[in-house]
Design an enzyme around this catalytic site. Structure first.
Site, PDB file in Angstrom:
ATOM      1  N   LYS A  67      -3.571  16.340 -14.893  1.00 22.23           N
ATOM      2  CA  LYS A  67      -2.515  15.632 -14.163  1.00 22.23           C
ATOM      3  C   LYS A  67      -1.937  14.603 -15.121  1.00 22.23           C
ATOM      4  CE  LYS A  67      -3.037  12.349 -10.920  1.00 22.23           C
ATOM      5  NZ  LYS A  67      -3.183  11.707  -9.591  1.00 22.23           N
ATOM      6  N   HIS A 137       1.584   2.002  -0.344  1.00 22.00           N
ATOM      7  CA  HIS A 137       1.885   3.415  -0.092  1.00 22.00           C
ATOM      8  C   HIS A 137       0.634   4.219   0.310  1.00 22.00           C
ATOM      9  CE1 HIS A 137       3.940   7.239  -0.549  1.00 22.00           C
ATOM     10  NE2 HIS A 137       2.981   7.645  -1.356  1.00 22.00           N
ATOM     11  N   ASN A 159      -3.783  -8.036   4.137  1.00 18.28           N
ATOM     12  CA  ASN A 159      -3.073  -7.690   2.902  1.00 18.28           C
ATOM     13  C   ASN A 159      -2.611  -8.951   2.198  1.00 18.28           C
ATOM     14  OD1 ASN A 159      -2.115  -5.644   1.096  1.00 18.28           O
ATOM     15  ND2 ASN A 159      -0.039  -6.137   1.737  1.00 18.28           N
ATOM     16  N   ASP A 222      -8.817   1.505 -10.476  1.00 17.76           N
ATOM     17  CA  ASP A 222      -8.823   2.740 -11.255  1.00 17.76           C
ATOM     18  C   ASP A 222      -8.426   2.478 -12.713  1.00 17.76           C
ATOM     19  OD1 ASP A 222      -6.213   2.068 -10.824  1.00 17.76           O
ATOM     20  OD2 ASP A 222      -5.584   3.999  -9.993  1.00 17.76           O
TER      21      ASP A 222
HETATM   22  P1  NAD Z   1       1.528  -0.012  -3.777  1.00 19.80           P
HETATM   23  O1  NAD Z   1       2.222  -0.595  -4.946  1.00 19.80           O
HETATM   24  O2  NAD Z   1       2.284   0.755  -2.775  1.00 19.80           O
HETATM   25  O3  NAD Z   1       0.746  -1.191  -2.976  1.00 19.80           O
HETATM   26  C1  NAD Z   1       0.006  -2.164  -3.684  1.00 19.80           C
HETATM   27  C2  NAD Z   1      -0.971  -2.856  -2.768  1.00 19.80           C
HETATM   28  O4  NAD Z   1      -1.689  -3.854  -3.506  1.00 19.80           O
HETATM   29  C3  NAD Z   1      -0.303  -3.607  -1.609  1.00 19.80           C
HETATM   30  O5  NAD Z   1      -1.206  -3.660  -0.521  1.00 19.80           O
HETATM   31  C4  NAD Z   1      -0.107  -5.003  -2.213  1.00 19.80           C
HETATM   32  O6  NAD Z   1       0.062  -6.012  -1.241  1.00 19.80           O
HETATM   33  C5  NAD Z   1      -1.409  -5.155  -2.949  1.00 19.80           C
HETATM   34  N1  NAD Z   1      -1.353  -6.130  -4.025  1.00 19.80           N
HETATM   35  C6  NAD Z   1      -0.388  -6.270  -4.965  1.00 19.80           C
HETATM   36  N2  NAD Z   1      -0.685  -7.302  -5.788  1.00 19.80           N
HETATM   37  C7  NAD Z   1      -1.862  -7.820  -5.346  1.00 19.80           C
HETATM   38  C8  NAD Z   1      -2.682  -8.895  -5.777  1.00 19.80           C
HETATM   39  N3  NAD Z   1      -2.361  -9.648  -6.820  1.00 19.80           N
HETATM   40  N4  NAD Z   1      -3.831  -9.127  -5.106  1.00 19.80           N
HETATM   41  C9  NAD Z   1      -4.189  -8.362  -4.045  1.00 19.80           C
HETATM   42  N5  NAD Z   1      -3.446  -7.337  -3.575  1.00 19.80           N
HETATM   43  C10 NAD Z   1      -2.296  -7.073  -4.234  1.00 19.80           C
HETATM   44  O7  NAD Z   1       0.331   0.847  -4.394  1.00 19.80           O
HETATM   45  P2  NAD Z   1      -0.458   2.063  -3.752  1.00 19.80           P
HETATM   46  O8  NAD Z   1       0.220   3.333  -4.110  1.00 19.80           O
HETATM   47  O9  NAD Z   1      -0.755   1.810  -2.329  1.00 19.80           O
HETATM   48  O10 NAD Z   1      -1.805   2.010  -4.595  1.00 19.80           O
HETATM   49  C11 NAD Z   1      -2.733   0.967  -4.388  1.00 19.80           C
HETATM   50  C12 NAD Z   1      -3.771   0.980  -5.495  1.00 19.80           C
HETATM   51  O11 NAD Z   1      -4.504   2.201  -5.440  1.00 19.80           O
HETATM   52  C13 NAD Z   1      -3.190   0.901  -6.908  1.00 19.80           C
HETATM   53  O12 NAD Z   1      -3.984  -0.007  -7.662  1.00 19.80           O
HETATM   54  C14 NAD Z   1      -3.361   2.296  -7.446  1.00 19.80           C
HETATM   55  O13 NAD Z   1      -3.488   2.340  -8.853  1.00 19.80           O
HETATM   56  C15 NAD Z   1      -4.645   2.703  -6.757  1.00 19.80           C
HETATM   57  N6  NAD Z   1      -4.854   4.159  -6.649  1.00 19.80           N
HETATM   58  C16 NAD Z   1      -6.109   4.609  -6.831  1.00 19.80           C
HETATM   59  C17 NAD Z   1      -6.358   5.968  -6.743  1.00 19.80           C
HETATM   60  C18 NAD Z   1      -7.758   6.486  -6.899  1.00 19.80           C
HETATM   61  O14 NAD Z   1      -7.950   7.697  -6.982  1.00 19.80           O
HETATM   62  N7  NAD Z   1      -8.747   5.625  -6.898  1.00 19.80           N
HETATM   63  C19 NAD Z   1      -5.308   6.856  -6.473  1.00 19.80           C
HETATM   64  C20 NAD Z   1      -4.040   6.352  -6.237  1.00 19.80           C
HETATM   65  C21 NAD Z   1      -3.821   4.983  -6.319  1.00 19.80           C
END
Ligand code: NAD
Length: 321
Positions: A67, A137, A159, A222
């Site tokens: 990916k 998201h 949040n 991650d």
């Molecule tokens: P997004 O940008 O849509 O949302 C970000 C989230 O993090 C929101 O809830 C926001 O309020 C919060 N946030 C932003 N800055 C912050 C801070 N300083 N302190 C605390 N919270 C904060 O992102 P998303 O698509 O929902 O993804 C969220 C996270 O999940 C990302 O870090 C992404 O890399 C991770 N992710 C992990 C996997 C996995 O397999 N583990 C897969 C996809 C995404």
């Protein structure tokens, strides 16, 4: 070569197929039939983007590929999701390219499936309250998948940006569950299952917050430097992960490993629980924590399922390549 465009994925893959594909590949990883290659993830110095590759091979299903993609924080303002990714599958017998598959929805589905697999195998059977930390998201996908694993009666959420909590309220309402905005202390005390899915770089959920036999699925961390949970909570919990190498380097465990409060040998791959080689939760009082770092094999597993489904339904685009 087969192409399955992003716009077709929603018609092909549902939560059940994603759950089954992810559970099977976690099991294959623990039995050493499948392995991930080292992750490449770079801040490219443009558009604040993180870009990279996750790849691997599953000798059982013969899924081979990668990916490619990452995280563009400015995308939402352009009407796009911040995560952008594409899966490329190769024929394990010849190395020829087999399929190109849109990876955006698949990423959300496979990530939600991972925490749902952890809830199935680790959460208390009597879990009633789901705590959500994060409202971006991914959070809606996480909630929808989680509620299929236990008879939850309500969702409580926190949040960092409270104005985003409407996403959690709307998703809970779609699922027929009441939603309440909560403090972190309330989430730690009341939730039987907590999912954290933020892009935080500092601990949000603290050791002192969690007072019962909670299952915590840490899904946001991650990358090196990210953190959602205090290291002392990770050290106190019984820790499970998708892959140990990623957990200690880019996952939530990186911090407890770095301060010496957790040893690599304390971490159990969730596949061992799925395979019946580890009992999982041992009591109602135990805090279990799943460090869901997101492995390339999850992407290959769901993309392979999508290709099979697209062929079955006659909507796969065939290209002479
Ligand atoms: P997004 O940008 O849509 O949302 C970000 C989230 O993090 C929101 O809830 C926001 O309020 C919060 N946030 C932003 N800055 C912050 C801070 N300083 N302190 C605390 N919270 C904060 O992102 P998303 O698509 O929902 O993804 C969220 C996270 O999940 C990302 O870090 C992404 O890399 C991770 N992710 C992990 C996997 C996995 O397999 N583990 C897969 C996809 C995404």
């Amino acid at each position: 070569m087969i192409i399955v465009p992003e716009k077709e994925i929603a018609n092909l893959m549902g939560r059940t197929q994603a759950f089954d594909a992810v559970e099977a590949v976690f099991a294959a990883m623990a039995s050493k039939d499948a392995y991930n290659f080292p992750v490449i993830r770079e801040a490219i110095g443009h558009a604040d983007a993180l870009y990279g590759f996750k790849s691997g091979f599953d000798r059982k299903s013969l899924a081979l590929g990668l990916k490619s993609g990452g995280y563009w924080p400015g995308n939402e303002a352009k009407g796009l999701t911040n995560h952008q990714s594409t899966v490329i599958l190769f024929d394990a017998d010849t190395g020829k390219v087999k399929a190109l598959v849109g990876g955006n929805l698949l990423t959300a589905l496979r990530t939600a499936a991972a925490s749902a697999v952890s809830i199935k195998h680790l959460a208390s059977k009597n879990a009633k309250t789901l705590g959500m930390i994060g409202a971006g998201h991914q959070s809606a996908f996480q909630m929808r998948a989680a509620v299929e694993q236990r008879n939850f009666e309500k969702v409580i959420g926190w949040n960092y940006h409270p104005e985003m909590l409407s996403r959690l309220a709307e998703t809970a309402s779609e699922l027929g569950l009441p939603f309440e905005q909560a403090t972190l202390e309330q989430i730690g005390a009341e939730a039987d299952v907590i999912i954290s899915i933020t892009s935080s770089h500092a601990p949000i959920l603290l050791d002192a917050h969690v007072t019962g036999g909670t299952h915590i699925a840490c899904m946001g961390t991650d990358t090196k430097g990210k953190q959602e949970v205090e290291a002392a909570l990770v050290a106190r919990a019984s820790v499970f992960t998708d892959e140990i190498a990623q957990s200690v380097s880019i996952g939530e465990c990186q911090h407890a490993i770095a301060d010496g409060s957790l040893k690599q040998s304390d971490i159990v791959e969730i596949g061992a629980v799925i395979n019946g080689d580890h009992a999982g939760r041992s009591s109602e009082d135990e805090v279990t924590l799943f460090d869901g770092t997101g492995v390339g094999l999850q992407d290959l597993a769901v993309a392979s399922s999508v290709v099979d489904l697209a062929i079955q339904k006659g909507i796969a685009i065939e290209v002479d390549f």
